[in-house]
Motif scaffolding. Structure first.
Motif, PDB file in Angstrom:
ATOM      1  N   ALA A   1       0.824  -1.212   0.000  1.00 24.90           N
ATOM      2  CA  ALA A   1       0.000   0.000   0.000  1.00 24.90           C
ATOM      3  C   ALA A   1       0.853   1.255   0.000  1.00 24.90           C
ATOM      4  CB  ALA A   1      -0.917  -0.001   1.221  1.00 24.90           C
ATOM      5  N   LEU A   2       0.236   2.341  -0.481  1.00 26.97           N
ATOM      6  CA  LEU A   2       0.806   3.677  -0.395  1.00 26.97           C
ATOM      7  C   LEU A   2      -0.020   4.509   0.573  1.00 26.97           C
ATOM      8  CD1 LEU A   2       1.464   4.642  -4.151  1.00 26.97           C
ATOM      9  CD2 LEU A   2       2.994   3.471  -2.581  1.00 26.97           C
ATOM     10  N   ALA A   3       0.658   5.308   1.397  1.00 30.92           N
ATOM     11  CA  ALA A   3      -0.010   6.282   2.258  1.00 30.92           C
ATOM     12  C   ALA A   3       0.237   7.660   1.652  1.00 30.92           C
ATOM     13  CB  ALA A   3       0.524   6.212   3.679  1.00 30.92           C
ATOM     14  N   VAL A   4      -0.834   8.357   1.294  1.00 32.16           N
ATOM     15  CA  VAL A   4      -0.738   9.586   0.500  1.00 32.16           C
ATOM     16  C   VAL A   4      -0.904  10.820   1.385  1.00 32.16           C
ATOM     17  CG1 VAL A   4      -1.744  10.895  -1.410  1.00 32.16           C
ATOM     18  CG2 VAL A   4      -1.660   8.386  -1.508  1.00 32.16           C
ATOM     19  N   PHE A   5       0.045  11.756   1.237  1.00 32.80           N
ATOM     20  CA  PHE A   5       0.004  13.024   1.955  1.00 32.80           C
ATOM     21  C   PHE A   5       0.180  14.150   0.938  1.00 32.80           C
ATOM     22  CE2 PHE A   5       1.585   9.728   4.719  1.00 32.80           C
ATOM     23  CZ  PHE A   5       0.793   9.870   5.853  1.00 32.80           C
ATOM     24  N   PRO A   6      -0.654  15.198   0.999  1.00 28.53           N
ATOM     25  CA  PRO A   6      -0.622  16.226  -0.048  1.00 28.53           C
ATOM     26  C   PRO A   6       0.155  17.486   0.327  1.00 28.53           C
ATOM     27  CG  PRO A   6      -2.639  16.448   1.202  1.00 28.53           C
ATOM     28  CD  PRO A   6      -1.858  15.331   1.855  1.00 28.53           C
TER      29      PRO A   6
ATOM     30  N   GLU B   1      -4.140  -3.115  -7.732  1.00 22.59           N
ATOM     31  CA  GLU B   1      -3.878  -4.097  -6.681  1.00 22.59           C
ATOM     32  C   GLU B   1      -3.231  -3.462  -5.448  1.00 22.59           C
ATOM     33  OE1 GLU B   1      -2.737  -5.815 -10.768  1.00 22.59           O
ATOM     34  OE2 GLU B   1      -2.412  -3.970  -9.618  1.00 22.59           O
ATOM     35  N   VAL B   2      -2.735  -2.244  -5.575  1.00 26.57           N
ATOM     36  CA  VAL B   2      -2.042  -1.576  -4.473  1.00 26.57           C
ATOM     37  C   VAL B   2      -3.052  -0.805  -3.628  1.00 26.57           C
ATOM     38  CG1 VAL B   2      -0.333   0.203  -3.899  1.00 26.57           C
ATOM     39  CG2 VAL B   2       0.114  -1.420  -5.758  1.00 26.57           C
ATOM     40  N   GLY B   3      -2.997  -0.991  -2.324  1.00 28.38           N
ATOM     41  CA  GLY B   3      -3.915  -0.298  -1.429  1.00 28.38           C
ATOM     42  C   GLY B   3      -3.583   1.181  -1.330  1.00 28.38           C
ATOM     43  N   VAL B   4      -4.611   1.986  -1.089  1.00 31.88           N
ATOM     44  CA  VAL B   4      -4.444   3.433  -0.944  1.00 31.88           C
ATOM     45  C   VAL B   4      -4.937   3.844   0.439  1.00 31.88           C
ATOM     46  CG1 VAL B   4      -4.984   5.715  -1.838  1.00 31.88           C
ATOM     47  CG2 VAL B   4      -4.792   3.775  -3.410  1.00 31.88           C
ATOM     48  N   ILE B   5      -4.040   4.448   1.200  1.00 34.56           N
ATOM     49  CA  ILE B   5      -4.345   4.933   2.539  1.00 34.56           C
ATOM     50  C   ILE B   5      -4.327   6.453   2.503  1.00 34.56           C
ATOM     51  CG2 ILE B   5      -3.617   4.953   4.957  1.00 34.56           C
ATOM     52  CD1 ILE B   5      -2.189   2.274   4.389  1.00 34.56           C
ATOM     53  N   CYS B   6      -5.420   7.072   2.919  1.00 33.79           N
ATOM     54  CA  CYS B   6      -5.517   8.535   2.899  1.00 33.79           C
ATOM     55  C   CYS B   6      -5.501   9.104   4.308  1.00 33.79           C
ATOM     56  CB  CYS B   6      -6.799   8.985   2.197  1.00 33.79           C
ATOM     57  SG  CYS B   6      -6.738   8.875   0.411  1.00 33.79           S
ATOM     58  N   ASP B   7      -4.689  10.105   4.504  1.00 30.03           N
ATOM     59  CA  ASP B   7      -4.633  10.834   5.764  1.00 30.03           C
ATOM     60  C   ASP B   7      -5.900  11.667   5.911  1.00 30.03           C
ATOM     61  OD1 ASP B   7      -3.334  11.913   8.108  1.00 30.03           O
ATOM     62  OD2 ASP B   7      -2.920  13.726   6.940  1.00 30.03           O
ATOM     63  N   VAL B   8      -6.579  11.488   7.030  1.00 30.40           N
ATOM     64  CA  VAL B   8      -7.756  12.312   7.320  1.00 30.40           C
ATOM     65  C   VAL B   8      -7.328  13.330   8.369  1.00 30.40           C
ATOM     66  CG1 VAL B   8     -10.150  12.360   8.093  1.00 30.40           C
ATOM     67  CG2 VAL B   8      -9.291  10.385   6.814  1.00 30.40           C
TER      68      VAL B   8
ATOM     69  N   ALA C   1     -10.494   5.506  -2.008  1.00 29.29           N
ATOM     70  CA  ALA C   1      -9.522   5.142  -0.981  1.00 29.29           C
ATOM     71  C   ALA C   1      -9.932   3.833  -0.316  1.00 29.29           C
ATOM     72  CB  ALA C   1      -9.406   6.247   0.064  1.00 29.29           C
ATOM     73  N   ASP C   2      -8.964   3.001  -0.029  1.00 32.89           N
ATOM     74  CA  ASP C   2      -9.221   1.733   0.643  1.00 32.89           C
ATOM     75  C   ASP C   2      -9.226   1.875   2.155  1.00 32.89           C
ATOM     76  OD1 ASP C   2      -9.097  -0.100  -1.744  1.00 32.89           O
ATOM     77  OD2 ASP C   2      -7.090   0.784  -1.862  1.00 32.89           O
ATOM     78  N   VAL C   3      -8.361   2.755   2.662  1.00 29.94           N
ATOM     79  CA  VAL C   3      -8.195   2.936   4.110  1.00 29.94           C
ATOM     80  C   VAL C   3      -8.203   4.425   4.420  1.00 29.94           C
ATOM     81  CG1 VAL C   3      -6.725   2.499   6.124  1.00 29.94           C
ATOM     82  CG2 VAL C   3      -6.769   0.843   4.232  1.00 29.94           C
ATOM     83  N   LEU C   4      -8.973   4.796   5.429  1.00 33.44           N
ATOM     84  CA  LEU C   4      -8.959   6.160   5.933  1.00 33.44           C
ATOM     85  C   LEU C   4      -8.175   6.158   7.235  1.00 33.44           C
ATOM     86  CD1 LEU C   4     -12.689   7.152   5.333  1.00 33.44           C
ATOM     87  CD2 LEU C   4     -10.738   7.382   3.781  1.00 33.44           C
ATOM     88  N   ALA C   5      -7.236   7.104   7.346  1.00 36.68           N
ATOM     89  CA  ALA C   5      -6.345   7.125   8.505  1.00 36.68           C
ATOM     90  C   ALA C   5      -6.443   8.474   9.209  1.00 36.68           C
ATOM     91  CB  ALA C   5      -4.901   6.850   8.073  1.00 36.68           C
ATOM     92  N   PRO C   6      -7.398   8.617  10.137  1.00 39.23           N
ATOM     93  CA  PRO C   6      -7.529   9.887  10.856  1.00 39.23           C
ATOM     94  C   PRO C   6      -6.337  10.121  11.775  1.00 39.23           C
ATOM     95  CG  PRO C   6      -9.013   8.226  11.772  1.00 39.23           C
ATOM     96  CD  PRO C   6      -8.417   7.641  10.533  1.00 39.23           C
TER      97      PRO C   6
END
Length: 338
Positions: free
Chosen positions: A80-85, A119-126, A166-171
Motif C-alpha cells: 500500500a501507499l499512504a498519501v500526503f498532499p 492491486e495496491v492499497g491506498v491509505i488517505c490521511d484524514v 480510498a481503501d483505508v482512511l487514517a484519521p
C-alpha cells in the motif's frame, strides 16, 4: 582415573547459532519482508519531482510520478501507499474547506494510483493541517481547537476520500470521537468495506518537523490568539504510556480496524504494549524526523545507510508491529528482495 567435575552447562555456547549466515537466517525470530511496508508519499500539484531539503533523497511527487510509484510498489511487493498532499496556499483557509473538495489533489492522487496499479492499497490521511493556513489539525476559535466542529469537517473529508476510491482512511487529527463519527458516516453511505486505520496513539512530538516542510504546512505559533504555539492540547504527552492504551481502546470500540503508534522508534515500548494488550493489527509510523536523522548521519559517513534502514525497520516488527509506514519503503524492499 579421577575426572574433573563438570562445569555447569559445559556445552552451552550461544555463538554456535551465529557462526554462519545460513544458520542465522534459519533461527531468526523476526522476519522483515516488503509485505510489512507501507510507502509514505507526498504528492504535489505540479510537474516532476521536487526534492525536500530536510529529507535527503525524498521528493514530492507529481501525479504522473505517483502513478509510477504505484507501479513500482506493485513490482516490489509493497502492499500500500499512504498519501500526503502538498497543498498550494491558494487553496488554504482557516477551516481547511478544500479538504472535502471532490476535485482536490488527494482525490486525483487516489484515482491515479488506482488506474496505475489497482492491486495496491491506498491509505488517505484524514486531517485538516495540510489544508489550513494556520497548520493546525482543527477548527480554531479564541485559541482553542474545537473538537466537534473539527470532527464534522473530518467526516466530510473522509467521505470524499471514500468516494474517490480510498481503501483505508487514517484519521491523524487526534480529536475525540472522530473514529466513531467516521465509521457511522461510512456505514450510512454504504462504504462498508472502507477500512479505518486510526492514529490512535499520536504524540505531540518534535520528530515531525521535516514532514511539515514536505507538505508545506502552515507555521505554528505566529503569536496570534488564533494560532496556538503547538499541538499539545490534542496530541499525546510523550511522557505517557497508560494513556495510549486508553486511546487505543476507545478507537477500537468506535470501529477502528487497525491502529497506529506515531512516531515510531522513540515509542517502541508503546507499540509493544498496544500489540500485546489488544491483539489487533498495530502499525508504527517511522516519521520524517527519524528518516532525516538516519539519512543525515549516513550521508556524513557516520552510519552504514543500508544496515541502519533495515535494522530500524526490523525493530518495529520485533516490537510487535504488523507493518511500518516509512519513506524508506522502496529502498528497503529492493534490499530485501536482493
Amino acid at each position: 582415573m579421577t575426572r574433573a567435575p563438570l562445569a555447569p552447562f559445559p556445552a552451552l555456547r550461544m555463538r554456535r547459532l551465529r557462526q554462519a549466515d545460513w544458520i542465522r537466517r534459519l533461527v531468526r525470530e523476526t522476519t522483515l519482508t516488503p509485505a510489512d511496508l507501507i510507502w509514505s508519499v507526498v504528492v504535489h500539484d505540479g510537474e516532476g519531482k521536487v526534492p525536500v531539503a530536510s529529507m535527503p533523497g525524498m521528493s514530492r511527487l507529481s501525479i504522473p510520478d505517483l502513478a509510477a510509484a504505484a507501479r513500482e510498489a506493485r513490482a516490489l511487493g509493497i502492499p500500500a501507499l499512504a498519501v500526503f498532499p502538498f497543498i498550494d496556499g491558494v487553496h488554504k483557509d482557516a477551516l481547511g474547506a478544500h479538504a472535502a473538495d471532490p476535485e482536490n489533489l488527494v482525490a486525483r492522487a487516489v484515482a491515479a494510483i488506482k488506474d496505475a496499479a489497482p492491486e495496491v492499497g491506498v491509505i488517505c490521511d484524514v486531517a485538516l493541517d495540510p489544508f489550513t493556513d494556520h497548520g493546525h489539525d482543527g477548527v480554531i476559535e479564541n485559541g482553542r481547537i474545537l473538537n466537534e466542529a473539527t470532527v464534522e469537517r473530518l467526516v466530510a473529508q473522509a467521505l470524499m476520500q471514500a468516494r474517490a476510491g480510498a481503501d483505508v482512511l487514517a484519521p491523524s487529527d487526534m480529536m475525540d470521537g472522530r473514529v466513531g463519527a467516521l465509521r457511522q458516516a461510512l456505514e450510512a453511505e454504504g462504504h462498508t468495506d472502507v477500512m479505518i486505520m486510526s492514529y490512535a496513539a499520536k504524540y505531540a512530538s518534535g520528530f515531525y518537523g521535516p514532514y511539515r516542510d514536505a507538505i508545506g504546512s502552515g507555521k505554528l505559533g505566529t503569536g496570534s490568539v488564533e494560532n496556538p504555539a503547538d499541538k499539545k492540547t490534542y496530541q499525546m504527552d510523550p511522557a505517557n504510556t497508560n494513556e495510549a492504551l486508553r486511546e487505543v481502546a476507545l478507537d477500537i470500540a468506535e470501529g477502528a480496524d487497525m491502529v497506529m503508534v506515531k512516531p515510531g522508534m522513540p515509542y517502541l515500548d508503546i507499540v509493544q504494549r498496544v500489540s500485546e494488550a489488544f491483539a489487533v493489527p498495530t502499525f508504527a509510523f517511522q516519521v520524517s524526523g527519524e528518516y532525516a536523522m538516519l539519512m543525515a548521519a549516513a550521508q556524513n559517513g557516520w552510519l552504514d545507510e543500508e544496515r541502519v534502514i533495515l535494522e530500524s525497520l526490523s525493530a518495529f516488527k520485533r516490537a510487535g508491529a504488523a507493518g511500518v509506514l516509512t519513506y524508506f519503503a522502496p529502498r528497503a524492499a529492493r534490499m530485501l528482495g536482493a
